[in-house]
Design an enzyme around this catalytic site. Sequence first.
Site: not given
Ligand SMILES: CC[C@H](C)[C@H](NC(=O)[C@H](C)NC(=O)[C@@H](CCSC)NC[C@@H](N)Cc1ccccc1)C(=O)O
Length: 322
Positions: A31, A214
Site C-alpha cells: 500500500d 496509491d
Molecule cells: C480517514 C483517514 C485519513 C484519510 C488519513 N489516513 C490515510 O491517509 C491513510 C494512511 N491512507 C489512506 O486512507 C489511503 C490514502 C488516502 S489519500 C488522502 N490509502 C491507504 C488505503 N488504500 C489502505 C487500505 C487498503 C485496503 C483496504 C482499506 C484501506 C488519516 O489517518 O488522517
Amino acid sequence: QDGSATAVPSDGVEYLVSTSVGGQSLNLDFDTGSADLWVFSSELPSSDLSGHSYYTSSDSSTFQSLSGYTWDISYADGSGASGNVGTDTVVIGGTTVEGQAVELAEKVSSTFVSDAADGLVGLAFSSINTVSPTPQSTFFENAQSSLDSPLFAAYLPNNADGAYDFGYTDDSKYSGDITYTDVDSSNGFWEYPSTSYKVGSTTHSQSGYTGISDTGTTLILMGDSAVTAYYDQVSGSSYDSSQGGYVFDCSADLPTLSISIGGNYATIPASLLNFGTASGSSCFGSLQSVGSGTQNIYGDVFFNAFYGVFDASGPSFGFATV
Ligand SMILES: CC[C@H](C)[C@H](NC(=O)[C@H](C)NC(=O)[C@@H](CCSC)NC[C@@H](N)Cc1ccccc1)C(=O)O
C-alpha cells in the site's frame, strides 16, 4: 539486495504479495498510500482470524517486542486497525530487512475480516507511520541502503499476476520511456500536482488539485467536477446509491480518461474504465468520486495501464505504459 516479488490479483480489488515475517508466510497488500506494516496476529479474537493466515510472535525466534509501543491507523474508506508492536525479519522477494517494525493487530475493522489480505505493507513515507511513541520506518526505507537504486516499482497488470521490483526498474514490464515528476512528500504520500485532465480529447482544468499514487486503493478517485465531466459523456450513466457509485449500461461506449501527473498526461484506456458488472446489464465505473478535498487518488486501475516507479532520490514518481 535487489529483488522482485509476485503480486497476485485478489477478488479484482487488490494485489497480494506472499511475504515472510519471522519465517511465517502471509499474503499482504502493498500500500503506497500508507506507511504502517501491520499483520493479522494471534492477538485478534479468533472469530476475526477465519480465512486468514496470521502471525504468532511466540512462534518466531527473531521477534523482539517494543514494549509499550502501540499503533492505530484509520483509512479513507473508514476502515482501520490497531495493536502493539515488535520487530522481526521481513523477506519480500529477494530483499530481506532484519529488525523491521511489525505492527501486530489486536483489533481490525470488519472490512479487513472479510478481505483476503492478512495485513498491509505500507510504502508511503514514515512521517505518517502511526506507531506511538516513536514512528517506525517502512520496509522500503529500511531496505534502501541495500538496494542498487533507492526505488521500487509496481507492475499490476489487469487480471494477471504482477510484481513489485525493489532496487531496479525492469524494462521487460513496460514499453517506451518512464516519465518522471517531482513528488511533494510533505503529507507523507507519493503526491504531485494533478491540475488538469482530459475526457476523451476534451481538456479540463482542476487547479490546486494533486494526485496520490496509491496501490492500496482499487479505483481512480477524483473530484466531483471531474467525475461529472466524465459521466456526462457516457449516455445512460447515473449515480446508483445502492451500488455506491456511477454505473452505466455494460454496452456503453466509454471515453478515455487522461490524468495529469505533474506536467504529463497518462491516458487510461476506455476498457479499463469499465470495472465490471454491478448488477444485471449495468456496469460499475472505475472512476468514482474521492468526495471532498483536492487530493485525487490514483489506484490499481492506473497501475493496470502504467508501470509505476517510486524513487526516493528526489523523491520522484515515474510512469511508463504497460
Ligand atoms: C480517514 C483517514 C485519513 C484519510 C488519513 N489516513 C490515510 O491517509 C491513510 C494512511 N491512507 C489512506 O486512507 C489511503 C490514502 C488516502 S489519500 C488522502 N490509502 C491507504 C488505503 N488504500 C489502505 C487500505 C487498503 C485496503 C483496504 C482499506 C484501506 C488519516 O489517518 O488522517
